[in-house]
Design a protein around this motif. Structure first.
Motif, PDB file in Angstrom:
ATOM      1  N   GLU A 121       0.842  -1.207   0.000  1.00 20.29           N
ATOM      2  CA  GLU A 121       0.000   0.000   0.000  1.00 20.29           C
ATOM      3  C   GLU A 121       0.875   1.255   0.000  1.00 20.29           C
ATOM      4  O   GLU A 121       0.596   2.219  -0.716  1.00 20.29           O
ATOM      5  N   GLU A 172       2.445   1.657  -3.383  1.00 16.06           N
ATOM      6  CA  GLU A 172       1.425   2.131  -4.338  1.00 16.06           C
ATOM      7  C   GLU A 172       1.215   3.640  -4.172  1.00 16.06           C
ATOM      8  O   GLU A 172       1.099   4.367  -5.158  1.00 16.06           O
ATOM      9  N   ALA A 173       1.159   4.072  -2.912  1.00 18.03           N
ATOM     10  CA  ALA A 173       0.933   5.508  -2.652  1.00 18.03           C
ATOM     11  C   ALA A 173       2.103   6.329  -3.210  1.00 18.03           C
ATOM     12  O   ALA A 173       1.903   7.393  -3.809  1.00 18.03           O
ATOM     13  N   ARG A 193       4.205   8.914 -10.464  1.00 17.28           N
ATOM     14  CA  ARG A 193       3.737   8.753 -11.858  1.00 17.28           C
ATOM     15  C   ARG A 193       3.358  10.086 -12.501  1.00 17.28           C
ATOM     16  O   ARG A 193       3.512  10.267 -13.686  1.00 17.28           O
ATOM     17  N   ALA A 206       4.140   5.374  -5.680  1.00 12.96           N
ATOM     18  CA  ALA A 206       4.088   5.264  -7.148  1.00 12.96           C
ATOM     19  C   ALA A 206       3.053   6.231  -7.718  1.00 12.96           C
ATOM     20  O   ALA A 206       3.295   6.893  -8.741  1.00 12.96           O
ATOM     21  N   GLU A 207       1.924   6.318  -7.060  1.00 16.81           N
ATOM     22  CA  GLU A 207       0.832   7.187  -7.518  1.00 16.81           C
ATOM     23  C   GLU A 207       1.313   8.638  -7.618  1.00 16.81           C
ATOM     24  O   GLU A 207       1.018   9.347  -8.586  1.00 16.81           O
ATOM     25  N   ILE A 208       2.096   9.046  -6.623  1.00 14.61           N
ATOM     26  CA  ILE A 208       2.595  10.434  -6.613  1.00 14.61           C
ATOM     27  C   ILE A 208       3.666  10.621  -7.696  1.00 14.61           C
ATOM     28  O   ILE A 208       3.660  11.583  -8.448  1.00 14.61           O
TER      29      ILE A 208
END
Ligand code: PLP
Length: 393
Positions: free
Chosen positions: A187, A190-191, A197, A193-195
């Motif tokens: 998690e 992912e958080a 990207r 990676a989200e930023i």
């Protein structure tokens, strides 16, 4: 002693004024001076696997003694690519995407020099492995720190997002983490990676403790997350997994175009890593899976032993789920600072540790913390336990 030759008035560079010598390696020097048990620097005091040592000896006897290909011996790069594919599920081309360096240390600076321009920024979680700050400065970049908050060393995604700007070129991630032993969860990755990207930044991920995970935690590589392989630079090495920190063999896996830039930096910094030791690296990476299971199991025994010793001596322990360090809270001992406490431990108790402040941009954040390394034999840990029982509460 001979008088050193030199003129104090001759200038040295501005960059060299911007950071101090390594506190960790200074603690090792003090440990030797005072005969202290060295739980400061993260190097094992037990032997490397026999097969790996024999392979190095055979390579030297077999006259693999000249420069290897600058970016690494072909069969070693193939072994690295195979291991990377096995652990991440991501296939990489050893001809274009793997670069062998002189330790993860050189892999990190070569990678940052390859992607970061002077005036740009590098985001770093803190506390951090002490090389990352100077690495950013050597690149002429400004480090931007984001806090990992105890006791679980979690971060606030909003704070992380706010640390990014137009100038951010890289985020340095280290999991399993030195000094806290944190293993970033899926998690959390992912958080991150989200930023990332949505930016022009790379994730430079230091996975040198990849095989040292406990308590059912799993190491997950950033490159394994959807669409992240194309902007992830993965750093690893032989030092910790095979107990050969003195060999100075590390490697970096990156997209082809990025690897071309990394290889140029690497070539002109060091030309290449030791050729015979790269051959031994092929043997090391080929060890059966049981080797890694035993490695982690043995470290778990050491961790549990050391946690019990430290808790018994009055330290507040942040239980590590990976790597081979225990970050501790020393506030119950009533010392004004981590530096004073570390000095007391070395000189009066005979145990060397790393003062917590050396892992933070603001020393105040670490002034009631010290880090213990437990990558030591039972005999060394026994001796440390005996000495630590004398710490005054
Ligand atoms: C997080 C981390 N990265 C890199 C290194 C150094 O690795 P190498 O010996 O491969 O240069 C260390 C050593 O302590 C470390 O803790």
């Amino acid at each position: 002693m001979a008088t050193p030759i030199g003129d104090e008035r001759l200038p040295i560079s501005r960059k060299s004024h911007q950071f101090t010598e390594s506190v960790i390696r200074e603690m090792t020097r003090l440990a030797m001076e005072y005969g202290a048990v060295n739980l400061a620097q993260g190097f094992p005091d037990f032997p490397a696997p026999t097969e790996v040592k024999e392979a190095a000896v055979a390579a030297i006897r077999g006259d693999i003694n000249q420069y290897a290909i600058t970016w690494g011996a072909r069969d070693f790069r193939s072994a690295i690519a195979d291991q990377f594919a096995e652990t991440t599920g991501v296939a990489v081309d050893p001809e274009q995407q793997v670069t062998v360096c002189c330790g993860a240390t050189e892999a990190m600076i070569s990678s940052l020099l390859a992607v970061v321009n002077p005036g740009e920024e590098v985001v770093i979680f803190e506390p951090f492995y002490e090389n990352y700050g100077p690495d950013a400065i050597i690149c002429g970049a400004a480090p931007r720190f984001v806090r990992l908050k105890p006791p679980d060393w979690t971060f606030d995604p909003a704070e992380l997002a706010a640390a990014f700007s137009e100038r951010t070129r890289a985020l340095i991630l280290n999991s399993p983490h030195n000094p806290t032993g944190k293993v970033f969860s899926r998690e959390e990755l992912e958080a991150i990676a989200e930023i990332v990207r949505g930016t022009n930044a790379y994730v430079v991920t230091d996975e040198i403790y990849q095989y040292l995970v406990y308590d059912g935690c799993r190491h997950i590589s950033m490159a394994a997350l959807p669409s992240m392989a194309e902007r992830t630079i993965t750093i690893n090495g032989l030092s910790k997994t095979y107990s050969v920190t003195g060999w100075r063999v590390g490697y970096v896996v990156a997209p082809p175009q990025t690897s071309r830039a990394i290889r140029k930096m690497h070539d002109f910094l060091t030309v290449g890593a030791a050729a015979p030791l790269q051959q031994a690296g092929v043997t090391a990476l080929g060890l059966p899976r049981g080797y890694y299971r035993k490695l982690a199991a043995d470290y778990l025994t050491r961790r549990d032993r050391m946690l019990a010793v430290l808790e018994g001596a009055g330290f507040g322990c942040y239980k590590p789920h990976g790597a081979y360090y225990i970050m501790t809270d020393i506030s119950s001992f009533g010392f004004a600072s981590d530096i004073e406490f570390a000095e007391y431990l070395i000189k009066s108790i005979g145990v060397a540790v790393v003062p917590g402040s050396s892992f933070y941009s603001d020393p105040a954040l670490g002034c009631q913390q010290v880090r213990f390394a437990f990558c030591k034999t039972q005999a060394t840990l026994d001796e440390a336990a005996k000495r630590l029982s004398k710490v005054k509460k």
